[in-house]
Design a protein around this motif. Structure first.
Motif, PDB file in Angstrom:
ATOM      1  N   ARG A 136       0.863  -1.254   0.059  1.00 18.80           N
ATOM      2  CA  ARG A 136       0.011  -0.137  -0.074  1.00 18.80           C
ATOM      3  C   ARG A 136       0.838   1.180   0.035  1.00 18.80           C
ATOM      4  O   ARG A 136       0.630   2.109  -0.777  1.00 18.80           O
ATOM      5  N   GLU A 137       1.929   1.266   0.806  1.00 18.19           N
ATOM      6  CA  GLU A 137       2.786   2.417   0.826  1.00 18.19           C
ATOM      7  C   GLU A 137       3.330   2.407  -0.402  1.00 18.19           C
ATOM      8  O   GLU A 137       3.708   3.547  -0.869  1.00 18.19           O
ATOM      9  N   VAL A 138       3.952   1.703  -1.187  1.00 23.33           N
ATOM     10  CA  VAL A 138       4.571   1.540  -2.489  1.00 23.33           C
ATOM     11  C   VAL A 138       3.395   2.318  -3.492  1.00 23.33           C
ATOM     12  O   VAL A 138       3.792   3.051  -4.257  1.00 23.33           O
ATOM     13  N   CYS A 139       1.986   1.867  -3.428  1.00 23.10           N
ATOM     14  CA  CYS A 139       1.189   2.454  -4.070  1.00 23.10           C
ATOM     15  C   CYS A 139       1.298   4.027  -4.102  1.00 23.10           C
ATOM     16  O   CYS A 139       1.068   4.846  -5.113  1.00 23.10           O
ATOM     17  N   PHE A 140       1.318   4.461  -3.000  1.00 26.13           N
ATOM     18  CA  PHE A 140       1.458   6.068  -2.603  1.00 26.13           C
ATOM     19  C   PHE A 140       2.689   6.563  -3.147  1.00 26.13           C
ATOM     20  O   PHE A 140       2.548   7.447  -3.834  1.00 26.13           O
ATOM     21  N   ALA A 141       3.850   5.960  -3.104  1.00 22.04           N
ATOM     22  CA  ALA A 141       4.935   6.128  -3.608  1.00 22.04           C
ATOM     23  C   ALA A 141       4.873   6.535  -5.279  1.00 22.04           C
ATOM     24  O   ALA A 141       5.689   7.293  -5.686  1.00 22.04           O
ATOM     25  N   VAL A 142       4.233   5.631  -5.734  1.00 21.63           N
ATOM     26  CA  VAL A 142       4.069   5.585  -7.197  1.00 21.63           C
ATOM     27  C   VAL A 142       2.953   6.278  -7.921  1.00 21.63           C
ATOM     28  O   VAL A 142       2.543   6.278  -8.939  1.00 21.63           O
ATOM     29  N   GLY A 143       2.158   6.846  -6.857  1.00 25.45           N
ATOM     30  CA  GLY A 143       0.867   7.646  -7.152  1.00 25.45           C
ATOM     31  C   GLY A 143      -0.414   6.822  -7.905  1.00 25.45           C
ATOM     32  O   GLY A 143      -1.069   7.419  -8.543  1.00 25.45           O
ATOM     33  N   ILE A 144      -0.559   5.746  -7.302  1.00 23.96           N
ATOM     34  CA  ILE A 144      -1.651   4.765  -7.761  1.00 23.96           C
ATOM     35  C   ILE A 144      -2.454   4.719  -6.318  1.00 23.96           C
ATOM     36  O   ILE A 144      -1.800   4.031  -5.359  1.00 23.96           O
ATOM     37  N   ASP A 145      -3.638   4.596  -6.664  1.00 22.28           N
ATOM     38  CA  ASP A 145      -4.636   4.315  -5.514  1.00 22.28           C
ATOM     39  C   ASP A 145      -4.560   2.944  -5.118  1.00 22.28           C
ATOM     40  O   ASP A 145      -4.938   2.045  -6.170  1.00 22.28           O
ATOM     41  N   PRO A 146      -4.317   2.617  -3.939  1.00 20.73           N
ATOM     42  CA  PRO A 146      -4.316   1.165  -3.313  1.00 20.73           C
ATOM     43  C   PRO A 146      -5.625   0.459  -3.560  1.00 20.73           C
ATOM     44  O   PRO A 146      -5.650  -0.764  -3.882  1.00 20.73           O
ATOM     45  N   ALA A 147      -6.691   1.169  -3.632  1.00 22.75           N
ATOM     46  CA  ALA A 147      -7.898   0.641  -3.969  1.00 22.75           C
ATOM     47  C   ALA A 147      -8.113  -0.142  -5.165  1.00 22.75           C
ATOM     48  O   ALA A 147      -8.817  -1.304  -5.216  1.00 22.75           O
ATOM     49  N   GLU A 148      -7.298   0.215  -6.126  1.00 22.30           N
ATOM     50  CA  GLU A 148      -7.031  -0.542  -7.565  1.00 22.30           C
ATOM     51  C   GLU A 148      -6.663  -1.747  -7.225  1.00 22.30           C
ATOM     52  O   GLU A 148      -7.087  -2.714  -7.984  1.00 22.30           O
ATOM     53  N   PHE A 149      -6.001  -2.148  -6.192  1.00 25.36           N
ATOM     54  CA  PHE A 149      -5.396  -3.609  -5.904  1.00 25.36           C
ATOM     55  C   PHE A 149      -5.975  -4.139  -4.649  1.00 25.36           C
ATOM     56  O   PHE A 149      -5.490  -5.001  -4.147  1.00 25.36           O
ATOM     57  N   ASP A 150      -7.284  -3.665  -4.249  1.00 27.42           N
ATOM     58  CA  ASP A 150      -7.877  -4.028  -3.054  1.00 27.42           C
ATOM     59  C   ASP A 150      -7.021  -3.935  -1.810  1.00 27.42           C
ATOM     60  O   ASP A 150      -7.177  -4.893  -0.861  1.00 27.42           O
ATOM     61  N   LEU A 151      -6.214  -2.826  -1.730  1.00 30.87           N
ATOM     62  CA  LEU A 151      -5.433  -2.823  -0.690  1.00 30.87           C
ATOM     63  C   LEU A 151      -5.887  -1.589   0.169  1.00 30.87           C
ATOM     64  O   LEU A 151      -5.644  -1.048   0.924  1.00 30.87           O
TER      65      LEU A 151
END
Length: 151
Positions: A136-151
């Protein structure tokens, strides 16, 4: 459906999606970000268990998408990243997150790095809360919503 079945299906779906993008995932930035992600997932709880290290190394060697790169080079990069995390987890994590952040401007690569993290994290049938939080933290680091991956 049992949690294990959902995890397994999710990991298989991620792997299928990765394979469909294999020809787009050949850059050095993707390679480096992927190995940083693998090391972070392997050490998500702040420790590097030898069995987990071996399991992740085996997954790296057999992952079809990562076969775009020489296996010995991937292994060396993975080991170097783990050494950084072992020496000083907090400082190593910052450096590896910066490496991953370099793919932010390439959404296909950024999503693939996240998917690799999910595949690696779920490979043992237990994509635990620590691993999920890290991805989830990596998602934020690359600007992608974690919800896209059910996180």
């Amino acid at each position: 459906m049992a949690l294990w079945d959902r995890l397994r299906d999710s990991a298989q779906t991620m792997q299928t999606q990765l394979q469909s993008k294999k020809n787009e995932l050949k850059s050095g930035g993707f390679r480096d970000a992927s190995m940083a992600m693998c090391a972070l997932v392997a050490a998500a709880d702040g420790q590097v268990d030898p069995a987990e290290r071996q399991r992740v190394a085996s997954l790296i060697a057999t992952n079809d998408v990562l076969r775009n790169f020489p296996a010995d080079d991937l292994q060396r990069r993975f080991d170097e990243n783990l050494a950084k995390l072992t020496a000083d987890f907090s400082l190593g994590k910052v450096g590896l997150m910066q490496t991953i952040g370099k793919v932010q401007k390439k959404p296909t690569e950024a999503r693939a790095v996240i998917q690799i993290g999910i595949v690696i994290g779920g490979a043992d049938g237990d994509f635990d809360k620590t691993e999920q939080a890290l991805v989830r933290e990596v998602c934020f680091a690359v600007g992608i919503d974690p919800a896209e991956f059910d996180l």
